[in-house]
Design a protein around this motif. Structure first.
Motif, mmCIF file in Angstrom:
data_model
loop_
_atom_site.group_PDB
_atom_site.id
_atom_site.type_symbol
_atom_site.label_atom_id
_atom_site.label_comp_id
_atom_site.label_asym_id
_atom_site.label_seq_id
_atom_site.Cartn_x
_atom_site.Cartn_y
_atom_site.Cartn_z
ATOM 1 N N GLU A 199 -25.094 -26.941 13.161
ATOM 2 C CA GLU A 199 -24.329 -26.336 11.938
ATOM 3 C C GLU A 199 -25.126 -26.277 10.820
ATOM 4 O OE1 GLU A 199 -21.110 -24.727 12.176
ATOM 5 O OE2 GLU A 199 -21.728 -25.265 14.185
ATOM 6 N N ARG A 200 -25.980 -27.138 10.568
ATOM 7 C CA ARG A 200 -26.890 -27.353 9.458
ATOM 8 C C ARG A 200 -27.925 -26.185 9.722
ATOM 9 N NH1 ARG A 200 -29.322 -32.650 7.940
ATOM 10 N NH2 ARG A 200 -30.386 -31.327 6.698
ATOM 11 N N PHE A 201 -28.444 -26.242 10.754
ATOM 12 C CA PHE A 201 -29.722 -25.216 11.268
ATOM 13 C C PHE A 201 -29.064 -23.824 10.903
ATOM 14 C CE2 PHE A 201 -31.182 -22.214 14.359
ATOM 15 C CZ PHE A 201 -32.682 -22.459 14.392
ATOM 16 N N LYS A 202 -28.015 -23.491 11.274
ATOM 17 C CA LYS A 202 -27.400 -22.239 11.182
ATOM 18 C C LYS A 202 -27.174 -21.912 9.663
ATOM 19 C CE LYS A 202 -23.631 -21.996 13.597
ATOM 20 N NZ LYS A 202 -22.610 -21.659 14.177
ATOM 21 N N ALA A 203 -26.638 -22.977 8.845
ATOM 22 C CA ALA A 203 -26.292 -22.662 7.518
ATOM 23 C C ALA A 203 -27.837 -22.448 6.492
ATOM 24 C CB ALA A 203 -25.744 -23.914 6.892
ATOM 25 N N ARG A 204 -28.952 -23.172 7.224
ATOM 26 C CA ARG A 204 -30.313 -22.871 6.620
ATOM 27 C C ARG A 204 -31.027 -21.903 6.808
ATOM 28 N NH1 ARG A 204 -34.397 -28.153 6.095
ATOM 29 N NH2 ARG A 204 -32.630 -28.673 4.771
ATOM 30 N N TYR A 205 -31.146 -21.725 8.243
ATOM 31 C CA TYR A 205 -31.848 -20.418 8.698
ATOM 32 C C TYR A 205 -31.325 -18.948 8.787
ATOM 33 C CZ TYR A 205 -34.970 -24.168 9.264
ATOM 34 O OH TYR A 205 -35.898 -25.336 9.121
#
Length: 228
Positions: A199-205
């Motif tokens: 989830e954080r990966f999607k939010a960042r990239y």
């Protein structure tokens, strides 16, 4: 709210008589710090001009923080009744629907709160990356989809408003050394976040898809019928 979105909302509100917007309920307002420090253009362009015209603004949110006037869940029937008792002539729901599991139920609640012949201003991302707050359903409605959420309302204005790109934001917010450090950190953390916290990966990239293409927002102004 993106800067160009705020400018467009400012233009819409400036065209309306003050008495047609008083009082105004700002649903999903977040905190005073968010409106004035994190996104200062929101207060400068949208809310300050309303206050200067004598429009009473009540900020509504689920969290009890500084700058929130009324705390509650708009889906709660008792809270809806409390808001209806204020006789709001303008209800604003800005950049909130994408963070809701059931935007239709929320739309029904907002529709029931605004006074007969009152106004409802709805905005939301149209072309925009994944962002957690605390969730993002990736609901990105076009103006006609917003209209369908409020079938009994009359649409007065609608637009898709283009804004800056992610690259524009990076260049405006960081010096070159800061930008190099940020991009280096993002490159190095890519495999870790991909495996450890998707989830954080999607939010960042996800935002890198907007490195060169502009963000855009949907803005719709509706009027509730006199009856019903």
């Amino acid at each position: 709210m993106r800067p160009n979105e705020a400018k467009h909302v400012q233009t819409i509100l400036a065209s309306l008589p003050s008495e047609a917007m008083n009082p105004c309920l700002n649903i999903g307002s977040s905190t005073a710090h968010f409106r004035t420090v994190e996104q200062p253009h929101v207060d400068l362009l949208v809310f300050r001009p309303l206050r200067e015209r004598g429009v009473r603004i009540l900020n509504i949110d689920m969290k009890e923080e500084e700058g929130v006037d009324l705390v509650g869940d708009v889906l709660d029937l008792a809270f809806q009744e409390q808001l209806r008792a204020l006789h709001p002539r303008l209800v604003m729901c800005c950049n909130l629907l994408e963070h809701l599991v059931d935007p239709g139920a929320f739309a029904d609640a907002c529709a029931s709160i605004v006074e007969p012949e009152g106004l409802l201003l709805v905005t939301g991302p149209y072309s925009y990356p994944y962002h957690l707050d605390p969730i993002d359903t990736l609901y990105r409605p076009a103006p006609d989809e917003i209209r369908r959420l409020f079938p009994d309302f009359t649409c007065l204005q609608e637009a898709v408003v283009s804004d800056s790109t992610y690259l524009d934001d990076l260049l405006s917010q960081h010096t070159l050394p800061e930008l190099i450090r940020l991009l280096t950190r993002h490159v190095l953390s890519f495999p870790y976040l991909l495996l450890a916290d998707f989830e954080r990966f999607k939010a960042r990239y996800h935002r890198y898809f907007w490195l060169f293409r502009p963000y855009s927002s949907t803005v719709v102004l509706l009027r509730r019928p006199a009856y019903g």
